[in-house]
Design a protein around this motif. Sequence first.
Motif: not given
Length: 118
Positions: A43-44, A47-48, A51, A100, A103
């Motif tokens: 997930r992290a 997200g990166k 983004e 956001r 995250d």
Amino acid sequence: TAEAGTGSHRRRVDLLERHVRSSAPKMFASASDTIVSKLNEMRAGIGKQLEAGLVDASLKSLRTSCSVVWDEVGEAALAERCRLAPRAREILLQATNAVRRLDAQPAGAAAAAGCFAG
């Protein structure tokens, strides 16, 4: 010790079933913790990537769409910059807020909501 005789098979089965019943919660917790940990890492990373991709795409689009405006230095160019600035700020604000929110979601919430469904 070897056990034989009437009911020995049933006793062995009972022994194994008790072991499974007593060990299952601990085994499940251990396995699920590992899976949840790996999903959080994924997930992290997603997200990166989102983004970075969103910011890069937005910047490329703005550069392409507005390159003529930015190259000129006259009154008309300044007026056009002033006209486009609020829209550009709004687009960047929306992109930042979307990242956001991604995250801030608990692990699995985005997938459960269908955010990553293909």
